[in-house]
Design a protein around this motif. Sequence first.
Motif, short mmCIF file in Angstrom:
data_model
loop_
_atom_site.label_atom_id
_atom_site.label_comp_id
_atom_site.label_asym_id
_atom_site.label_seq_id
_atom_site.Cartn_x
_atom_site.Cartn_y
_atom_site.Cartn_z
N MET A 31 20.67 -63.51 33.97
CA MET A 31 19.83 -64.16 33.09
C MET A 31 18.68 -63.21 32.84
SD MET A 31 17.22 -67.40 34.44
CE MET A 31 16.20 -66.40 35.59
N VAL A 32 18.10 -63.39 31.66
CA VAL A 32 16.94 -62.64 30.85
C VAL A 32 15.66 -63.31 31.04
CG1 VAL A 32 18.49 -61.14 29.59
CG2 VAL A 32 17.40 -63.28 28.58
N GLY A 33 14.70 -62.45 30.97
CA GLY A 33 13.27 -63.32 30.75
C GLY A 33 12.40 -62.81 31.99
N MET A 34 11.56 -63.77 32.04
CA MET A 34 10.41 -63.35 33.14
C MET A 34 10.98 -62.99 34.55
SD MET A 34 7.00 -65.62 34.17
CE MET A 34 5.95 -64.94 32.88
N HIS A 35 11.99 -63.80 35.07
CA HIS A 35 12.59 -63.64 36.18
C HIS A 35 13.99 -63.21 36.20
CE1 HIS A 35 9.05 -64.35 38.47
NE2 HIS A 35 8.93 -65.47 37.84
N GLY A 36 14.34 -62.50 34.94
CA GLY A 36 15.98 -61.99 34.76
C GLY A 36 16.04 -60.90 35.37
N THR A 37 17.24 -60.33 35.37
CA THR A 37 17.97 -59.31 36.09
C THR A 37 17.41 -58.09 35.29
OG1 THR A 37 19.92 -59.15 34.64
CG2 THR A 37 19.82 -60.52 36.81
N TYR A 38 17.15 -56.89 36.07
CA TYR A 38 16.89 -55.66 35.40
C TYR A 38 17.71 -55.36 34.14
CZ TYR A 38 15.58 -50.45 34.78
OH TYR A 38 15.10 -49.52 34.13
N THR A 39 19.26 -55.50 34.45
CA THR A 39 20.09 -55.10 33.40
C THR A 39 20.17 -55.76 32.32
OG1 THR A 39 21.46 -54.31 35.47
CG2 THR A 39 22.57 -54.58 33.17
N GLY A 40 20.00 -57.07 32.55
CA GLY A 40 19.95 -58.02 31.49
C GLY A 40 18.82 -57.84 30.36
N ASN A 41 17.26 -57.69 31.13
CA ASN A 41 16.36 -57.37 30.27
C ASN A 41 16.32 -56.16 29.74
OD1 ASN A 41 14.88 -59.64 30.75
ND2 ASN A 41 14.03 -59.20 32.78
N MET A 42 16.73 -55.09 30.45
CA MET A 42 16.79 -53.72 29.73
C MET A 42 17.82 -53.64 28.53
SD MET A 42 14.46 -51.75 30.86
CE MET A 42 14.94 -50.21 30.24
N ALA A 43 18.95 -54.38 28.72
CA ALA A 43 19.89 -54.50 27.61
C ALA A 43 19.22 -54.98 26.28
CB ALA A 43 21.04 -55.38 27.98
N LEU A 44 18.43 -55.93 26.40
CA LEU A 44 17.55 -56.61 25.32
C LEU A 44 16.80 -55.51 25.02
CD1 LEU A 44 16.70 -60.24 26.34
CD2 LEU A 44 18.60 -59.45 25.14
N HIS A 45 15.98 -54.85 25.58
CA HIS A 45 15.16 -53.66 25.20
C HIS A 45 15.82 -52.60 24.52
CE1 HIS A 45 11.19 -51.70 25.12
NE2 HIS A 45 11.74 -50.58 25.62
N GLU A 46 17.06 -52.21 24.85
CA GLU A 46 17.56 -50.92 24.31
C GLU A 46 18.80 -51.41 23.34
OE1 GLU A 46 17.02 -47.76 24.82
OE2 GLU A 46 15.41 -48.31 26.54
N ALA A 47 19.18 -52.81 23.27
CA ALA A 47 20.03 -53.17 22.09
C ALA A 47 19.77 -52.74 20.74
CB ALA A 47 20.52 -54.63 22.10
N ASP A 48 20.90 -52.47 19.99
CA ASP A 48 20.79 -52.18 18.62
C ASP A 48 21.13 -53.28 17.73
OD1 ASP A 48 23.56 -51.93 18.84
OD2 ASP A 48 23.60 -49.78 18.19
N ALA A 62 29.89 -60.35 11.49
CA ALA A 62 30.97 -59.57 11.88
C ALA A 62 30.90 -57.97 11.62
CB ALA A 62 32.20 -60.14 11.48
N ASP A 63 30.44 -57.63 10.43
CA ASP A 63 30.17 -56.25 10.10
C ASP A 63 29.18 -55.51 10.88
OD1 ASP A 63 32.25 -56.75 8.20
OD2 ASP A 63 30.66 -56.90 6.40
N ALA A 64 28.20 -56.24 11.21
CA ALA A 64 26.95 -55.67 12.21
C ALA A 64 27.47 -55.54 13.61
CB ALA A 64 25.95 -56.80 12.42
N VAL A 65 28.51 -56.12 14.06
CA VAL A 65 29.17 -55.66 15.20
C VAL A 65 29.97 -54.33 15.32
CG1 VAL A 65 30.97 -56.53 17.09
CG2 VAL A 65 29.22 -58.20 16.12
N THR A 66 30.71 -54.29 13.97
CA THR A 66 31.53 -53.04 13.99
C THR A 66 30.62 -51.95 13.92
OG1 THR A 66 32.96 -54.60 12.74
CG2 THR A 66 33.16 -51.99 12.49
N GLU A 67 29.27 -51.97 13.36
CA GLU A 67 28.60 -50.81 13.21
C GLU A 67 27.76 -50.59 14.38
OE1 GLU A 67 26.17 -52.24 9.83
OE2 GLU A 67 28.06 -51.96 8.45
N ALA A 68 27.66 -51.65 15.18
CA ALA A 68 26.62 -51.61 16.47
C ALA A 68 27.36 -50.46 17.40
CB ALA A 68 26.46 -52.92 17.03
N LYS A 69 26.39 -49.89 18.30
CA LYS A 69 26.69 -49.15 19.31
C LYS A 69 26.33 -49.82 20.76
CE LYS A 69 28.47 -45.84 16.85
NZ LYS A 69 29.99 -45.70 16.78
#
Length: 575
Positions: free
Chosen positions: A270-287, A213-220
């Motif tokens: 969906m993410v992964g090998m045939h996932g969406t661009y947005t889903g996959n980039m979200a994982l790549h850029e997430a903090d 919960a604290d990590a969510v508060t701190e995340a961007k």
Amino acid sequence: MGPKMEEVQGRELKEEYQEMTGASMLIQALGREKVDVIFGYPGGANLSTYDEIYRTGIHHVLARHEQGAVHAAEGYARVSGKPGVCVVTSGPGATNVVTGIADAMIDSLPLIVITGQVATSAIGTDAFQEADVIGVTMPITKHNFQARDVEDLPRMIKEAFHIATTGRPGPVLIDLPKDVASASGIFNYEQSIDLPGYQPTVIPNKLQIKKLADAVTEAKKPVVLTGAGILHAHGADELMEYITKQQIPVASTLLGLGAFPGNHELFLGMVGMHGTYTGNMALHEADLLISIGARFDDRVTGNLKHFAPNAKVAHIDIDPAEIGKNIETQIPVVGDAKEALRMLNEYDGTPGEFSAWKEQLNSWEKEYPLWYKEEGESLKPQRLMEMIYEETKGEAVVTTDVGQHQMWAAQYYKFDNPNCWVTSGGLGTMGFGFPAAIGAQFAAPDKQVVAVLGDAGFQMTAQEMSILQELNLPVKIILVNNASLGMVRQWQELFYEQRYSNSIFPIQPDFVKMADAYNIKGWKIEDPNEMQVALREALDHEGPVLMDCRVEKDENVYPMIAPGKGHHEMEGIKP
């Protein structure tokens, strides 16, 4: 569809501590566990069991191959949330269900598989139709038993259901020798379960919940990754409450589809090998990456070196062995997904502020949506999936085999409800989708069940059309027919210089005639302009239907993360 479920569940059971045969104990125990349907196939070593099925009238569905029986049990388990029960004979009967057991193990499906076995005096002698099913299935079951004493059988069955349905669900096998099945003993099903070595952690540690919960508060830039564990835990409502409260974007694994509504504004696909661009980039850029009930398999992560490189990882899972197995985890939360979400919802923390992050995600969604070219005279498989979604209004239970059609269904059918997506994930089993649809129809008799199948996978278990004919089950079979092993052909095109070795069918059966042979209504559709009307007619038909939909043969699934690449290295993101 045979006797009504309430009639089976309400059957009067025999008195406790009465003397009876092992076969009778088995059927009595299944009644105590409120089993309303069994999928199976008889043989010499389980005749006592089938004689008891005949005498009691418990609802049994005769598959035409044991693989069909076990996949039907899987489909039933996926949709109902209850254990699927499969009964087969010894030797080849037992070995024919091995693929389904392995499939259920990797996808965490609760199954009770009961195999016949030669008499105890003949075990180890290479007797007729003997196979060491305990040795064969030990690596692919959550647990397995072999009954040697008839009075041990009630305890084994009770423990089997407990193990299959608690903690991380999975298949449990009971091997029942024919002499034990016919022997008599005292039936005692009231004994308590005592398994000191099996104590799954259900309630997460409060300190770990606070850290999350604290990590969510701190995340961007947080992202929630949903897996099938949420569905197994029946935690979709708690997930919706959490996301509504925290406003965190959500991506899904293949098997997690339906845990969060596919049309929700915060859903990234969906993410992964045939996932969406947005889903996959979200994982790549997430903090901050919050994985709930997902196991970080290779089709989700791509190259581990590039997976979520900027993210603190929180992993909620009931199986502690999965946490840290593939991805380093900073906030491990061992416990049931529903309970973890409930505790997060009760935690009075400070909400985060993610408006800039959501603007970036919305920008990606607009710039890089899923796409296909509607050109030429052939039906595009992606458009076919969109039509199925439109005509079923997203309310159908959809089953698939594995391959291109599976990925197109995952991409273009928006799953708004839990337990309506039935597919083979970890093992990737061809032949799964059709019998799984039969099991799904028994689990949800009032729902429309659509089996979206490849022309190749369908031929592996097509004999189960006999069940549709016999019981008039209203399963709709939609063949995505590209006359090839589509995903194999795609990989040969992209990575093997178009050497199409044994992936293209020079000849196919007449699928409409096959349907007619089983007295099932069939259509063959080639003109895309006729597809929508024909599909509507098929879905409105009261009984079973087979539609042979001839789609563009050379269409590939995109986007795609090639082997060895990361989420930021997708191919085919634009026309």
